[in-house]
Design a protein around this motif. Structure first.
Motif, PDB file in Angstrom:
ATOM      1  N   GLN A   2      30.074  38.133  40.694  1.00  0.00           N
ATOM      2  CA  GLN A   2      31.279  38.651  40.061  1.00  0.00           C
ATOM      3  C   GLN A   2      31.091  40.122  39.725  1.00  0.00           C
ATOM      4  OE1 GLN A   2      34.133  37.160  39.491  1.00  0.00           O
ATOM      5  NE2 GLN A   2      33.661  35.093  40.157  1.00  0.00           N
ATOM      6  N   ARG A   3      31.040  40.971  40.751  1.00  0.00           N
ATOM      7  CA  ARG A   3      30.892  42.399  40.481  1.00  0.00           C
ATOM      8  C   ARG A   3      32.132  42.921  39.789  1.00  0.00           C
ATOM      9  NH1 ARG A   3      29.485  45.083  46.050  1.00  0.00           N
ATOM     10  NH2 ARG A   3      31.000  43.570  46.719  1.00  0.00           N
ATOM     11  N   GLY A   4      31.912  43.815  38.818  1.00  0.00           N
ATOM     12  CA  GLY A   4      33.038  44.443  38.161  1.00  0.00           C
ATOM     13  C   GLY A   4      33.687  43.601  37.083  1.00  0.00           C
ATOM     14  N   MET A   5      33.119  42.432  36.774  1.00  0.00           N
ATOM     15  CA  MET A   5      33.720  41.597  35.733  1.00  0.00           C
ATOM     16  C   MET A   5      33.397  42.144  34.349  1.00  0.00           C
ATOM     17  SD  MET A   5      33.124  37.602  34.808  1.00  0.00           S
ATOM     18  CE  MET A   5      33.965  36.968  36.235  1.00  0.00           C
ATOM     19  N   THR A  43      39.304  40.526  32.041  1.00  0.00           N
ATOM     20  CA  THR A  43      39.714  41.225  33.256  1.00  0.00           C
ATOM     21  C   THR A  43      38.838  40.767  34.419  1.00  0.00           C
ATOM     22  OG1 THR A  43      40.436  43.154  32.011  1.00  0.00           O
ATOM     23  CG2 THR A  43      40.013  43.474  34.347  1.00  0.00           C
ATOM     24  N   TYR A  44      39.467  40.346  35.516  1.00  0.00           N
ATOM     25  CA  TYR A  44      38.749  39.834  36.679  1.00  0.00           C
ATOM     26  C   TYR A  44      38.927  40.787  37.859  1.00  0.00           C
ATOM     27  CZ  TYR A  44      38.688  35.495  34.006  1.00  0.00           C
ATOM     28  OH  TYR A  44      38.496  34.565  33.032  1.00  0.00           O
ATOM     29  N   GLU A  45      37.893  40.873  38.659  1.00  0.00           N
ATOM     30  CA  GLU A  45      37.962  41.695  39.863  1.00  0.00           C
ATOM     31  C   GLU A  45      37.254  40.953  40.988  1.00  0.00           C
ATOM     32  OE1 GLU A  45      36.189  45.922  41.543  1.00  0.00           O
ATOM     33  OE2 GLU A  45      36.692  45.730  39.416  1.00  0.00           O
ATOM     34  N   TYR A  46      37.981  40.654  42.077  1.00  0.00           N
ATOM     35  CA  TYR A  46      37.353  39.971  43.196  1.00  0.00           C
ATOM     36  C   TYR A  46      36.333  40.915  43.830  1.00  0.00           C
ATOM     37  CZ  TYR A  46      36.672  37.214  47.375  1.00  0.00           C
ATOM     38  OH  TYR A  46      36.107  36.465  48.372  1.00  0.00           O
ATOM     39  N   GLN A  90      43.882  39.834  43.816  1.00  0.00           N
ATOM     40  CA  GLN A  90      43.347  39.654  42.468  1.00  0.00           C
ATOM     41  C   GLN A  90      43.757  40.806  41.560  1.00  0.00           C
ATOM     42  OE1 GLN A  90      40.848  37.089  40.692  1.00  0.00           O
ATOM     43  NE2 GLN A  90      42.491  38.128  39.601  1.00  0.00           N
ATOM     44  N   SER A  91      43.854  42.017  42.119  1.00  0.00           N
ATOM     45  CA  SER A  91      44.224  43.180  41.306  1.00  0.00           C
ATOM     46  C   SER A  91      45.647  43.083  40.776  1.00  0.00           C
ATOM     47  CB  SER A  91      44.067  44.471  42.126  1.00  0.00           C
ATOM     48  OG  SER A  91      45.104  44.598  43.103  1.00  0.00           O
ATOM     49  N   LEU A  92      46.480  42.247  41.400  1.00  0.00           N
ATOM     50  CA  LEU A  92      47.855  42.079  40.934  1.00  0.00           C
ATOM     51  C   LEU A  92      47.923  41.256  39.658  1.00  0.00           C
ATOM     52  CD1 LEU A  92      49.645  41.356  44.342  1.00  0.00           C
ATOM     53  CD2 LEU A  92      49.361  43.554  43.174  1.00  0.00           C
ATOM     54  N   THR A  93      46.900  40.452  39.416  1.00  0.00           N
ATOM     55  CA  THR A  93      46.844  39.627  38.207  1.00  0.00           C
ATOM     56  C   THR A  93      45.461  39.778  37.572  1.00  0.00           C
ATOM     57  OG1 THR A  93      46.167  37.715  39.535  1.00  0.00           O
ATOM     58  CG2 THR A  93      48.512  37.946  39.052  1.00  0.00           C
ATOM     59  N   PRO A  94      45.149  40.944  37.043  1.00  0.00           N
ATOM     60  CA  PRO A  94      43.792  41.217  36.560  1.00  0.00           C
ATOM     61  C   PRO A  94      43.364  40.398  35.347  1.00  0.00           C
ATOM     62  CG  PRO A  94      45.275  42.978  35.913  1.00  0.00           C
ATOM     63  CD  PRO A  94      46.041  42.103  36.845  1.00  0.00           C
ATOM     64  N   HIS A  95      44.309  39.736  34.672  1.00  0.00           N
ATOM     65  CA  HIS A  95      43.957  38.934  33.509  1.00  0.00           C
ATOM     66  C   HIS A  95      43.950  37.436  33.809  1.00  0.00           C
ATOM     67  CE1 HIS A  95      44.063  42.645  31.449  1.00  0.00           C
ATOM     68  NE2 HIS A  95      45.368  42.777  31.494  1.00  0.00           N
TER      69      HIS A  95
END
Length: 266
Positions: A2-5, A43-46, A90-95
């Motif tokens: 999970q890079r960037g999480m 905040t999530y980032e694929y 995933q960036s469209l729904t970061p939460h």
């Protein structure tokens, strides 16, 4: 991975759109501070490979993405854009955390007026390309229609010709106290080391310091730069290879010898 999480608090929603599958549970943590209600967020980032900053700057890329080479014919170059598309969705729904189905999303690029150059500016021909080489593009994934097999408009591809060393380094564990085991095998040869894969997975991951078991294929007809056997200095394939934080530590084609080595690891 999970890079960037960046976890601020807790919010889970497994949802999807386009190529994503949907389930339905959401939990929101609320706190009351000084009379105000605060909604905690996550905040999530694929995880997706990124175009190097120096290439993005040099070519003034507004929407840099990394695709993977799949093939070529007289008219088109075929690429894999799965990672870039899922990162965009995933960036469209970061939460909310999106769960994607295990499927590949392909794209095509017309060869008409297309320029291929290397990451260092050198000329690259399509004959030099091999499966999974990195292709850096300036393309807005919001314009991509995976259902319609939309053609990707691009007149420039920056090519990063992947080497065996780079492939192997992807399997180095991030912590000094962790180890990964890989089976290096020749694609299409049918040669593997018994027992079956699912049994190997259970057997090896029973060791607390083994954090992964992978199969790494030595592709048939691969160019010298992709010769895993030569890079790892292996006499034959298939072989088990144990990777530590800084590189390969041990290799054998015998399961009992592998387990004896793992028993000695701390």
């Amino acid at each position: 991975m999970q890079r960037g999480m960046k976890v601020i608090a807790t919010m889970f929603l497994v949802a999807g759109c386009s190529d994503a599958s949907v389930t339905s549970e959401q939990e929101v943590v609320k706190e009351s501070v000084a009379g105000e209600e605060l909604i905690a967020e996550a905040t999530y980032e694929y995880p997706a490979k990124k175009v190097p900053d120096e290439i993005t700057a040099k070519h003034e890329m507004k929407h840099p993405i990394v695709a993977y080479f799949r093939g070529v014919d007289e008219e088109f170059i075929y690429i894999d854009v799965t990672e870039a598309l899922w990162h965009h969705l995933q960036s469209l729904t970061p939460h909310t955390e999106v769960h994607f189905e295990s499927m590949t999303v392909d794209g095509v690029i017309s060869k008409e007026n297309l320029i291929l150059i290397g990451a260092n500016g050198q000329q690259v021909t399509e004959e030099q390309l091999f499966q999974d080489d990195y292709l850096y593009l300036d393309y807005d994934m919001s314009q991509f229609n995976s259902i319609a097999d939309d053609e990707i408009e691009s007149d420039l591809i920056i090519v990063d010709l992947v080497t065996a060393e780079e492939i192997i380094e992807e399997y180095y564990p991030s912590s000094p106290n962790e180890y990964h085991v890989a089976m290096i095998y020749i694609e299409g040869s049918g040669q593997v080391i018994d027992p079956e894969w699912d049994k190997m997975d259970i057997l090896l991951l029973d060791y607390p310091n083994i954090h992964g078991f992978h199969g790494i294929r030595q592709e048939d007809n691969a160019p010298d730069r992709r010769d895993l056997q030569a890079e790892l200095e292996l006499d034959s394939l298939p072989q088990f290879v144990v990777f530590g934080h800084q590189g390969p530590l041990y290799a054998t084609d015998n399961l009992e010898e592998l387990l004896a080595y793992l028993d000695k690891l701390e």
